[in-house]
Design a protein around this motif. Sequence first.
Motif, PDB file in Angstrom:
ATOM      1  N   ILE A 251       0.867  -1.181   0.000  1.00 15.44           N
ATOM      2  CA  ILE A 251       0.000   0.000   0.000  1.00 15.44           C
ATOM      3  C   ILE A 251       0.902   1.229   0.000  1.00 15.44           C
ATOM      4  N   VAL A 252       0.762   2.068  -1.026  1.00 13.96           N
ATOM      5  CA  VAL A 252       1.583   3.271  -1.164  1.00 13.96           C
ATOM      6  C   VAL A 252       0.763   4.490  -0.768  1.00 13.96           C
ATOM      7  N   TYR A 253       1.274   5.261   0.196  1.00 13.72           N
ATOM      8  CA  TYR A 253       0.639   6.512   0.626  1.00 13.72           C
ATOM      9  C   TYR A 253       1.463   7.683   0.105  1.00 13.72           C
ATOM     10  N   ASP A 254       0.777   8.652  -0.495  1.00 17.21           N
ATOM     11  CA  ASP A 254       1.482   9.840  -0.978  1.00 17.21           C
ATOM     12  C   ASP A 254       0.592  11.058  -0.796  1.00 17.21           C
ATOM     13  N   GLN A 255       1.203  12.163  -0.373  1.00 18.16           N
ATOM     14  CA  GLN A 255       0.422  13.369  -0.086  1.00 18.16           C
ATOM     15  C   GLN A 255       0.023  14.141  -1.342  1.00 18.16           C
ATOM     16  N   HIS A 256       0.665  13.851  -2.469  1.00 19.98           N
ATOM     17  CA  HIS A 256       0.353  14.564  -3.703  1.00 19.98           C
ATOM     18  C   HIS A 256      -0.803  13.895  -4.450  1.00 19.98           C
ATOM     19  N   GLU A 257      -1.259  14.609  -5.453  1.00 19.71           N
ATOM     20  CA  GLU A 257      -2.362  14.085  -6.272  1.00 19.71           C
ATOM     21  C   GLU A 257      -1.893  12.949  -7.167  1.00 19.71           C
ATOM     22  N   LYS A 293      -2.782   5.161  -2.484  1.00 21.37           N
ATOM     23  CA  LYS A 293      -3.641   6.132  -1.800  1.00 21.37           C
ATOM     24  C   LYS A 293      -2.962   7.501  -1.888  1.00 21.37           C
ATOM     25  N   THR A 294      -3.367   8.290  -2.898  1.00 24.32           N
ATOM     26  CA  THR A 294      -2.813   9.632  -3.079  1.00 24.32           C
ATOM     27  C   THR A 294      -3.640  10.632  -2.274  1.00 24.32           C
ATOM     28  N   ASN A 295      -3.172  11.885  -2.260  1.00 23.99           N
ATOM     29  CA  ASN A 295      -3.821  12.932  -1.449  1.00 23.99           C
ATOM     30  C   ASN A 295      -4.001  12.491  -0.005  1.00 23.99           C
ATOM     31  N   THR A 296      -3.068  11.711   0.472  1.00 24.82           N
ATOM     32  CA  THR A 296      -3.148  11.181   1.839  1.00 24.82           C
ATOM     33  C   THR A 296      -1.891  11.582   2.591  1.00 24.82           C
ATOM     34  N   ARG A 297      -2.078  12.429   3.568  1.00 28.29           N
ATOM     35  CA  ARG A 297      -0.950  12.920   4.355  1.00 28.29           C
ATOM     36  C   ARG A 297      -0.946  12.231   5.716  1.00 28.29           C
ATOM     37  N   VAL A 298       0.172  11.598   6.043  1.00 26.79           N
ATOM     38  CA  VAL A 298       0.311  10.936   7.336  1.00 26.79           C
ATOM     39  C   VAL A 298       0.333  12.000   8.432  1.00 26.79           C
ATOM     40  N   GLY A 299      -0.476  11.809   9.458  1.00 24.45           N
ATOM     41  CA  GLY A 299      -0.597  12.788  10.526  1.00 24.45           C
ATOM     42  C   GLY A 299      -1.803  13.678  10.355  1.00 24.45           C
ATOM     43  N   ARG A 300      -2.373  13.691   9.157  1.00 26.01           N
ATOM     44  CA  ARG A 300      -3.585  14.476   8.904  1.00 26.01           C
ATOM     45  C   ARG A 300      -4.731  13.576   8.492  1.00 26.01           C
ATOM     46  N   ASP A 301      -4.514  12.739   7.484  1.00 29.30           N
ATOM     47  CA  ASP A 301      -5.575  11.861   6.978  1.00 29.30           C
ATOM     48  C   ASP A 301      -5.516  10.468   7.595  1.00 29.30           C
ATOM     49  N   ILE A 302      -4.363  10.085   8.072  1.00 29.49           N
ATOM     50  CA  ILE A 302      -4.192   8.788   8.714  1.00 29.49           C
ATOM     51  C   ILE A 302      -2.983   8.885   9.637  1.00 29.49           C
ATOM     52  N   SER A 303      -3.056   8.217  10.777  1.00 25.48           N
ATOM     53  CA  SER A 303      -1.938   8.285  11.725  1.00 25.48           C
ATOM     54  C   SER A 303      -0.895   7.230  11.392  1.00 25.48           C
ATOM     55  N   PHE A 304       0.344   7.503  11.803  1.00 21.74           N
ATOM     56  CA  PHE A 304       1.418   6.540  11.602  1.00 21.74           C
ATOM     57  C   PHE A 304       1.146   5.261  12.400  1.00 21.74           C
ATOM     58  N   GLU A 305       0.546   5.422  13.591  1.00 21.99           N
ATOM     59  CA  GLU A 305       0.223   4.250  14.412  1.00 21.99           C
ATOM     60  C   GLU A 305      -0.759   3.328  13.704  1.00 21.99           C
ATOM     61  N   GLU A 306      -1.754   3.914  13.026  1.00 21.48           N
ATOM     62  CA  GLU A 306      -2.739   3.101  12.308  1.00 21.48           C
ATOM     63  C   GLU A 306      -2.085   2.340  11.147  1.00 21.48           C
ATOM     64  N   ILE A 307      -1.168   3.003  10.453  1.00 24.49           N
ATOM     65  CA  ILE A 307      -0.458   2.337   9.356  1.00 24.49           C
ATOM     66  C   ILE A 307       0.360   1.169   9.898  1.00 24.49           C
ATOM     67  N   ARG A 308       1.020   1.356  11.029  1.00 23.94           N
ATOM     68  CA  ARG A 308       1.814   0.275  11.627  1.00 23.94           C
ATOM     69  C   ARG A 308       0.951  -0.919  12.002  1.00 23.94           C
ATOM     70  N   ARG A 309      -0.239  -0.635  12.545  1.00 25.88           N
ATOM     71  CA  ARG A 309      -1.113  -1.725  12.997  1.00 25.88           C
ATOM     72  C   ARG A 309      -1.570  -2.604  11.838  1.00 25.88           C
ATOM     73  N   GLN A 310      -1.777  -2.012  10.681  1.00 26.69           N
ATOM     74  CA  GLN A 310      -2.322  -2.780   9.560  1.00 26.69           C
ATOM     75  C   GLN A 310      -1.234  -3.327   8.635  1.00 26.69           C
ATOM     76  N   SER A 311       0.045  -3.193   9.045  1.00 20.77           N
ATOM     77  CA  SER A 311       1.150  -3.592   8.176  1.00 20.77           C
ATOM     78  C   SER A 311       2.070  -4.577   8.878  1.00 20.77           C
ATOM     79  N   ASP A 312       2.663  -5.448   8.075  1.00 20.93           N
ATOM     80  CA  ASP A 312       3.708  -6.341   8.590  1.00 20.93           C
ATOM     81  C   ASP A 312       5.072  -5.654   8.606  1.00 20.93           C
TER      82      ASP A 312
END
Length: 611
Positions: A251-257, A293-312
């Motif tokens: 799953i790739v998260y990026d803050q840009h469009e 998942k573009t337009n997604t900023r860690v700390g604003r749209d999703i927390s780093f803790e949540e990403i860790r929980r759903q990832s190996d």
Amino acid sequence: MRKLAEKGNMNERIDVVLHKFRSRMSSYPPGMCPLALYRSLLQISMNQSCGKCVPCRDGLVEADRKLDSILNGSAAPDTLARLKELGVMIAETADCAVGVSAANLILDSLEEFSDEYESHLTRHSCTENVLQTIPCVTLCPAHVDVPGYIALIKEQDYAGAIRVIRDRNPFPTACAMVCEHPCERKCRRGIIDNPINIRGLKKYAVDSVRADSVPGPRKNVSTGKTISVIGGGPSGLTAAFYLALMGHKVIVYDQHEMLGGMFRYGIPEYRLPKVRLDEDIRMILAAGDIEVKTNTRVGRDISFEEIRRQSDAVYLGLGAQLGNRLPVDGANGKNVIPAADFLQMVANGAAPDLSGKKVVLIGGGNVCMDAARTAMRLNAKSVHVFTRKKDDYTALEEEITGAMQEGIRFRTLLSFLNIETDQASDEVRAVWLQPQIAGEYDRFGMLTTEHSSEYPYRFKCDYLILGVGQRCDIAPFEEAGVPTDQGRILADAACRVQDMDGIFSGGDCVTGPSNSINAIAAGQVAAFNIDEYLGYHHKIHCDAKVPSALPNPCIPTGRAEPENRDPFDRKDDFETVEGSMTFEEAMREAGRCLRCDHHGCGAMEGGRGDG
């Protein structure tokens, strides 16, 4: 008169020999024994000695004997101490620069390579990491099989060449246009004439066959593991590509469009057309199970803790996309902008109108050159680049030359003092500059400067671009407990983040601002180490066979250079500047390759894709 003519002719012939020798020195392969290199340099100094003073005439010969005994394993235990004493004596008593510089060379080697001297004295061999390697492969941070894909280009198998490149680098098109080509720096072809135009050949391959039309490597069966990649730039997408090929879900998260990072938002269209970048990205996303998942900023749209929980496992490939400002008054004034921010504005379609404006840039790196040439294309009245010293021009020579051809003016030996803004509008009105004079060179061979007695002077400008470096936006990750130091994430050479299980990081957010191929290399290393962390040891299969190496006649031949568009035409638009080689040029250039993977440096090591 006849004797003078004969003497002049002799000097000309010696100059030819020295030029050829200089080419050999500049082509020393990586991994060679540094003591052997220093001894060869010492022998050059011995040959330059006039023989009038004893320290130079006899002392250098004795130093050479001691170095030889260290290299052949016959040195006595006190040889190092005696060599140092000899070097100090020569440096202090020699009559001229020949002896002094040679002695300092010896003393420098004793300091810089103390471990190598110790290894030769105790083990009678080089340290374990000293091994003569294939220059272009070693100096490519991603360790792409350069001789392999050049051989395939020579066979007109452009798809095969792209497969070989993609075995280590999933951005063959983007790198063909903007890579800083460190692989050419020690090319052994330089012994004969000039290094091979490796990047130009790569561009010929991707111009002949689109990268996204070449099927990628075979995907492994699904592992059921999920890895989150934060950052959709060169480093993050490289990690995603190899992890997906291994069978992991990514799953790739990026803050840009859109994906691409600095490839898309930091490099101007005239150097890297975004339709060509998309060819690489389409191929990457087709590699396996990759969710974006573009337009997604860690700390604003999703927390780093949540990403860790759903990832190996998690990979942080954040890049360094925020431009630095200077700690001076007026740095936040209107029309004062960091170069990285300026380029992102233009890439996002929000380019300022610079018509009739005098633009000034402070800095000399590639980002600064991109900003200067972009400002010229936005109808600036004039563009001036100021630096303190020539060493500050760290941009590629071809970028500086291209900027000069387009009318950009360069001034050096000027120290930036402060920014003058209008009190009412807060707009920049001028910069103040202090003239400098050249000083001594430091221990790294870099020029130092000091203030001239001339008074500072005021240089009017309407727009100021600060090309003084970039930084990473790590605040959300610091808040989540990711260890950092001076704005960089703390990670080791295997990209493992310090004291955080399952968290990896690489690229600019770890090393500081660098270049695209270093970011790609970090993503590759991280992918294979994440795979190992998850308990696997996957291989990436390269479906291309490199042709057998044939002897090269070593006939001196000119280097092929693609023709660029005329500066008077290209400076007014964002169309691609660089052309492509013709078929005849590409075939001749590929034929210049000496195939160092088989001749001169030994065969390529096996185990492609082992990270």
